[in-house]
Design a protein around this motif. Structure first.
Motif: not given
Length: 161
Positions: A96-97, A99-101, A103-104
């Motif tokens: 999760d972390t 994937e979020q990073h 995307q950023m």
């Protein structure tokens, strides 16, 4: 009235630009922040590292090895070697972390960051990441440079109790 609107607009734009610029500025050279516990461990100290694991990164968007195992409580020096012709990085985290990073990084590809669970390595260079794996589980690592993660540049870490 037009002058007042121009001044207000300029101030808003300067504030937004300053905020974005700060986000893109590495904080090297400032007092070190205390290590922060993450789900996947905490920053390690060189004196505590008993083992070195070499991770090689290549322009085929792969890590070698793409999986490794450590024992809970072990501090490891991850020697990160970039065998490619473009910048690569290693970022530790959870699916999760990461994937979020990732995307950023697609939205802000020039975003600079410097955290203990990351190592950025230029072409033909190497770097070290020291990590204390104090929590058991399966965790991930990846290159989050825009397009690299999406091309499959990731791996897994198993931390055994």
């Amino acid at each position: 009235m037009k002058t007042l609107k121009f001044i207000a607009s300029s101030a808003l734009l300067m504030g937004a630009t300053a905020g974005f610029a700060h986000q893109n500025t590495p904080h090297k050279g400032y007092a070190a922040m205390p290590a922060q516990q993450q789900e996947w461990g905490i920053a390690g100290q060189a004196k505590d590292a008993r083992r070195t694991i070499t991770l090689r990164m290549t322009d085929d968007m792969r890590f070698t090895p793409s999986h490794f195992t450590v024992k809970q409580g072990e501090t490891v020096r991850l020697r990160v070697e970039n065998k490619g012709q473009v910048m690569h990085e290693v970022v530790l985290g959870t699916p999760d972390t990461l994937e979020q990073h990732a995307q950023m990084m697609v939205k802000f590809p020039n975003m600079e960051h410097d955290e203990p669970h990351m190592a950025h390595v230029g072409p033909g260079k190497r770097g070290d990441l020291l990590w204390h794996f104090n929590r058991a589980g399966q965790f991930d690592f990846a290159c989050l440079i825009a397009g690299h993660y999406q091309a499959g540049m990731r791996g897994t870490i198993t931390v055994t109790p």
